[in-house]
Scaffold this active site. Sequence first.
Site, PDB file in Angstrom:
ATOM      1  N   ARG A 104      71.198  13.478  48.656  1.00  0.00           N
ATOM      2  CA  ARG A 104      72.236  13.658  49.661  1.00  0.00           C
ATOM      3  C   ARG A 104      72.089  12.619  50.763  1.00  0.00           C
ATOM      4  O   ARG A 104      71.029  12.506  51.384  1.00  0.00           O
ATOM      5  CB  ARG A 104      72.163  15.057  50.269  1.00  0.00           C
ATOM      6  CG  ARG A 104      73.284  15.339  51.272  1.00  0.00           C
ATOM      7  CD  ARG A 104      73.200  16.733  51.832  1.00  0.00           C
ATOM      8  NE  ARG A 104      73.385  17.737  50.793  1.00  0.00           N
ATOM      9  CZ  ARG A 104      73.368  19.055  51.022  1.00  0.00           C
ATOM     10  NH1 ARG A 104      73.174  19.504  52.238  1.00  0.00           N
ATOM     11  NH2 ARG A 104      73.553  19.896  50.034  1.00  0.00           N
ATOM     12  N   THR A 108      76.404  10.990  55.631  1.00  0.00           N
ATOM     13  CA  THR A 108      77.669  11.533  55.127  1.00  0.00           C
ATOM     14  C   THR A 108      77.507  12.903  54.471  1.00  0.00           C
ATOM     15  O   THR A 108      78.484  13.617  54.271  1.00  0.00           O
ATOM     16  CB  THR A 108      78.285  10.581  54.095  1.00  0.00           C
ATOM     17  OG1 THR A 108      77.433  10.541  52.931  1.00  0.00           O
ATOM     18  CG2 THR A 108      78.425   9.177  54.670  1.00  0.00           C
ATOM     19  N   ASP A 201      63.152  26.699  47.810  1.00  0.00           N
ATOM     20  CA  ASP A 201      63.437  25.431  47.155  1.00  0.00           C
ATOM     21  C   ASP A 201      62.908  25.467  45.729  1.00  0.00           C
ATOM     22  O   ASP A 201      61.691  25.486  45.508  1.00  0.00           O
ATOM     23  CB  ASP A 201      62.788  24.283  47.933  1.00  0.00           C
ATOM     24  CG  ASP A 201      63.210  22.911  47.394  1.00  0.00           C
ATOM     25  OD1 ASP A 201      62.890  22.607  46.226  1.00  0.00           O
ATOM     26  OD2 ASP A 201      63.842  22.156  48.141  1.00  0.00           O
ATOM     27  N   ASP A 204      60.488  22.542  44.681  1.00  0.00           N
ATOM     28  CA  ASP A 204      59.150  22.684  45.267  1.00  0.00           C
ATOM     29  C   ASP A 204      58.352  23.761  44.551  1.00  0.00           C
ATOM     30  O   ASP A 204      57.153  23.597  44.288  1.00  0.00           O
ATOM     31  CB  ASP A 204      59.250  23.023  46.753  1.00  0.00           C
ATOM     32  CG  ASP A 204      59.589  21.819  47.605  1.00  0.00           C
ATOM     33  OD1 ASP A 204      59.441  20.685  47.125  1.00  0.00           O
ATOM     34  OD2 ASP A 204      59.998  22.016  48.772  1.00  0.00           O
TER      35      ASP A 204
END
Length: 210
Positions: A104, A108, A201, A204
Amino acid sequence: MGSLHVLEHPLIQHKLYHLRNKNTGVKEFRELVGEIAALMCYEATRNLPTKEVEVETPIGRATVRSLAGKKLAIVPILRAGLGMVDAMIDMIPSAKVGHIGLYRDPETHEPVEYYCKMPPDISERQVFVVDPMLATGGSASAAIQILKEKYGCKNIVLMNIIAAPEGIAVIRKEHPDVDLFVAAVDEKLNDHAYIVPGLGDAGDRIFGTK
Protein backbone atom coordinates in the site's frame (compact mmCIF):
# COMPACT_ATOMS: atom_id res chain seq x y z
CA MET A 1 -22.79 -13.02 -11.81
CA GLY A 2 -20.62 -14.07 -8.86
CA SER A 3 -21.98 -14.99 -5.43
CA LEU A 4 -20.91 -14.63 -1.81
CA HIS A 5 -20.57 -17.96 -0.01
CA VAL A 6 -20.16 -17.90 3.79
CA LEU A 7 -18.93 -21.36 4.80
CA GLU A 8 -20.50 -22.26 8.13
CA HIS A 9 -19.32 -25.88 8.27
CA PRO A 10 -18.79 -26.85 11.94
CA LEU A 11 -15.17 -27.96 11.35
CA ILE A 12 -14.28 -24.66 9.72
CA GLN A 13 -15.93 -22.68 12.52
CA HIS A 14 -14.22 -24.74 15.24
CA LYS A 15 -10.80 -24.21 13.68
CA LEU A 16 -11.58 -20.52 13.22
CA TYR A 17 -12.25 -20.28 16.97
CA HIS A 18 -8.69 -21.47 17.66
CA LEU A 19 -7.29 -19.28 14.85
CA ARG A 20 -8.73 -16.13 16.43
CA ASN A 21 -7.33 -16.88 19.89
CA LYS A 22 -4.51 -14.43 20.70
CA ASN A 23 -2.71 -17.20 22.61
CA THR A 24 -2.45 -19.55 19.62
CA GLY A 25 1.25 -19.94 18.75
CA VAL A 26 2.88 -19.63 15.33
CA LYS A 27 3.08 -23.38 14.62
CA GLU A 28 -0.55 -24.05 15.48
CA PHE A 29 -1.74 -20.88 13.73
CA ARG A 30 0.06 -21.86 10.53
CA GLU A 31 -1.41 -25.36 10.67
CA LEU A 32 -4.92 -24.00 11.28
CA VAL A 33 -4.68 -21.65 8.29
CA GLY A 34 -3.78 -24.64 6.10
CA GLU A 35 -6.54 -26.84 7.52
CA ILE A 36 -9.18 -24.14 7.01
CA ALA A 37 -7.88 -23.48 3.49
CA ALA A 38 -8.22 -27.18 2.64
CA LEU A 39 -11.80 -27.29 3.90
CA MET A 40 -12.64 -24.10 2.02
CA CYS A 41 -11.03 -25.53 -1.12
CA TYR A 42 -13.32 -28.55 -0.80
CA GLU A 43 -16.35 -26.24 -0.82
CA ALA A 44 -15.06 -23.87 -3.52
CA THR A 45 -14.41 -26.73 -5.96
CA ARG A 46 -17.79 -28.40 -5.39
CA ASN A 47 -19.04 -27.55 -8.90
CA LEU A 48 -15.99 -28.59 -10.91
CA PRO A 49 -17.08 -30.62 -13.96
CA THR A 50 -16.61 -34.39 -13.90
CA LYS A 51 -16.85 -37.17 -16.46
CA GLU A 52 -17.62 -40.87 -16.33
CA VAL A 53 -14.62 -43.21 -16.58
CA GLU A 54 -14.09 -46.91 -16.10
CA VAL A 55 -11.59 -48.39 -13.66
CA GLU A 56 -10.53 -51.94 -12.88
CA THR A 57 -10.88 -52.68 -9.17
CA PRO A 58 -9.45 -55.81 -7.48
CA ILE A 59 -12.94 -57.33 -7.84
CA GLY A 60 -14.19 -56.11 -11.21
CA ARG A 61 -14.85 -53.07 -13.39
CA ALA A 62 -16.56 -49.92 -12.09
CA THR A 63 -17.92 -46.81 -13.74
CA VAL A 64 -16.89 -43.83 -11.63
CA ARG A 65 -16.50 -40.07 -11.96
CA SER A 66 -13.24 -38.18 -12.50
CA LEU A 67 -12.44 -34.50 -12.92
CA ALA A 68 -13.12 -33.51 -16.52
CA GLY A 69 -9.69 -32.05 -17.13
CA LYS A 70 -10.47 -28.47 -16.05
CA LYS A 71 -7.22 -26.60 -15.47
CA LEU A 72 -6.84 -24.87 -12.10
CA ALA A 73 -4.47 -22.30 -10.64
CA ILE A 74 -3.89 -20.91 -7.15
CA VAL A 75 -2.69 -17.31 -6.83
CA PRO A 76 -1.78 -16.17 -3.30
CA ILE A 77 -1.50 -12.47 -2.53
CA LEU A 78 1.90 -12.10 -0.87
CA ARG A 79 2.72 -12.66 1.80
CA ALA A 80 -0.08 -14.00 3.98
CA GLY A 81 -1.74 -15.82 1.08
CA LEU A 82 1.21 -18.22 1.01
CA GLY A 83 -0.14 -19.77 4.20
CA MET A 84 -3.12 -21.18 2.29
CA VAL A 85 -1.30 -22.62 -0.73
CA ASP A 86 0.28 -25.90 0.43
CA ALA A 87 -2.95 -27.30 1.86
CA MET A 88 -4.81 -26.44 -1.34
CA ILE A 89 -2.11 -28.07 -3.45
CA ASP A 90 -2.59 -31.22 -1.36
CA MET A 91 -6.27 -31.15 -2.39
CA ILE A 92 -5.68 -30.29 -6.08
CA PRO A 93 -2.09 -31.35 -6.86
CA SER A 94 -2.37 -30.66 -10.59
CA ALA A 95 -3.02 -26.95 -9.98
CA LYS A 96 -0.30 -24.48 -10.91
CA VAL A 97 0.66 -21.56 -8.66
CA GLY A 98 1.16 -17.90 -9.52
CA HIS A 99 2.12 -15.10 -7.14
CA ILE A 100 1.08 -11.46 -6.78
CA GLY A 101 2.91 -9.08 -4.46
CA LEU A 102 1.24 -5.80 -3.52
CA TYR A 103 1.99 -3.04 -1.01
CA ARG A 104 0.00 0.00 0.00
CA ASP A 105 1.43 3.36 -1.07
CA PRO A 106 1.85 5.38 2.16
CA GLU A 107 0.60 8.59 0.53
CA THR A 108 -2.19 7.48 -1.80
CA HIS A 109 -3.09 4.32 0.20
CA GLU A 110 -3.56 2.59 -3.16
CA PRO A 111 -2.16 -0.93 -3.75
CA VAL A 112 1.04 -1.01 -5.81
CA GLU A 113 2.28 -4.15 -7.60
CA TYR A 114 5.87 -5.12 -6.77
CA TYR A 115 5.92 -8.75 -7.95
CA CYS A 116 3.86 -10.82 -10.36
CA LYS A 117 4.66 -14.24 -11.84
CA MET A 118 2.05 -16.47 -13.46
CA PRO A 119 1.90 -19.82 -15.28
CA PRO A 120 2.02 -19.16 -19.03
CA ASP A 121 -1.45 -20.64 -19.56
CA ILE A 122 -3.10 -18.83 -16.63
CA SER A 123 -5.82 -17.35 -18.88
CA GLU A 124 -7.08 -20.88 -19.62
CA ARG A 125 -7.39 -21.83 -15.97
CA GLN A 126 -9.92 -21.35 -13.22
CA VAL A 127 -8.01 -19.15 -10.79
CA PHE A 128 -8.36 -19.20 -7.01
CA VAL A 129 -7.02 -15.95 -5.53
CA VAL A 130 -6.25 -16.56 -1.85
CA ASP A 131 -5.52 -14.30 1.12
CA PRO A 132 -6.54 -15.00 4.75
CA MET A 133 -8.01 -11.52 5.29
CA LEU A 134 -10.32 -9.36 3.17
CA ALA A 135 -10.18 -5.97 4.91
CA THR A 136 -10.59 -2.90 2.69
CA GLY A 137 -10.72 -5.07 -0.42
CA GLY A 138 -8.11 -2.90 -2.14
CA SER A 139 -5.40 -5.53 -2.55
CA ALA A 140 -7.81 -8.30 -3.56
CA SER A 141 -9.53 -6.07 -6.10
CA ALA A 142 -6.17 -4.95 -7.52
CA ALA A 143 -4.97 -8.56 -7.78
CA ILE A 144 -8.12 -9.59 -9.63
CA GLN A 145 -7.79 -6.59 -11.95
CA ILE A 146 -4.19 -7.57 -12.76
CA LEU A 147 -5.30 -11.11 -13.60
CA LYS A 148 -8.04 -9.81 -15.87
CA GLU A 149 -6.19 -7.02 -17.65
CA LYS A 150 -2.62 -8.34 -17.78
CA TYR A 151 -3.31 -12.06 -18.23
CA GLY A 152 -6.81 -12.29 -19.67
CA CYS A 153 -8.25 -14.42 -16.85
CA LYS A 154 -12.01 -14.83 -17.03
CA ASN A 155 -12.83 -17.45 -14.39
CA ILE A 156 -11.75 -16.17 -10.97
CA VAL A 157 -12.70 -17.21 -7.44
CA LEU A 158 -11.63 -15.24 -4.35
CA MET A 159 -11.06 -17.15 -1.08
CA ASN A 160 -10.62 -15.37 2.28
CA ILE A 161 -10.85 -16.83 5.76
CA ILE A 162 -12.16 -13.65 7.41
CA ALA A 163 -13.80 -10.73 5.61
CA ALA A 164 -15.02 -7.29 6.60
CA PRO A 165 -18.29 -5.99 5.15
CA GLU A 166 -16.35 -3.09 3.59
CA GLY A 167 -14.08 -5.46 1.66
CA ILE A 168 -16.97 -7.59 0.47
CA ALA A 169 -18.74 -4.47 -0.80
CA VAL A 170 -15.67 -3.45 -2.81
CA ILE A 171 -15.34 -6.87 -4.48
CA ARG A 172 -19.06 -7.05 -5.23
CA LYS A 173 -18.95 -3.58 -6.81
CA GLU A 174 -15.68 -3.81 -8.74
CA HIS A 175 -15.77 -7.50 -9.68
CA PRO A 176 -19.40 -8.66 -9.66
CA ASP A 177 -18.44 -11.69 -11.79
CA VAL A 178 -16.14 -13.16 -9.11
CA ASP A 179 -17.37 -15.83 -6.67
CA LEU A 180 -16.29 -15.04 -3.10
CA PHE A 181 -15.82 -17.75 -0.46
CA VAL A 182 -15.26 -16.72 3.18
CA ALA A 183 -15.35 -18.55 6.51
CA ALA A 184 -16.64 -15.56 8.47
CA VAL A 185 -17.93 -12.02 7.94
CA ASP A 186 -16.82 -9.85 10.85
CA GLU A 187 -18.26 -6.63 12.25
CA LYS A 188 -16.24 -3.82 10.65
CA LEU A 189 -12.85 -2.21 10.05
CA ASN A 190 -11.27 -0.04 12.72
CA ASP A 191 -9.47 3.26 12.11
CA HIS A 192 -6.29 1.39 11.14
CA ALA A 193 -8.15 -0.81 8.60
CA TYR A 194 -7.87 -3.91 10.80
CA ILE A 195 -10.83 -6.28 10.85
CA VAL A 196 -12.79 -6.23 14.13
CA PRO A 197 -12.75 -8.63 15.94
CA GLY A 198 -10.59 -10.39 13.32
CA LEU A 199 -7.43 -12.20 14.39
CA GLY A 200 -4.70 -9.58 14.13
CA ASP A 201 -2.15 -9.48 11.31
CA ALA A 202 -2.38 -12.84 9.53
CA GLY A 203 1.05 -12.53 7.91
CA ASP A 204 2.77 -11.78 11.21
CA ARG A 205 1.02 -14.68 12.93
CA ILE A 206 1.78 -17.14 10.10
CA PHE A 207 5.47 -16.25 9.82
CA GLY A 208 6.21 -15.27 13.43
CA THR A 209 7.12 -11.68 12.65
CA LYS A 210 4.75 -10.10 15.18
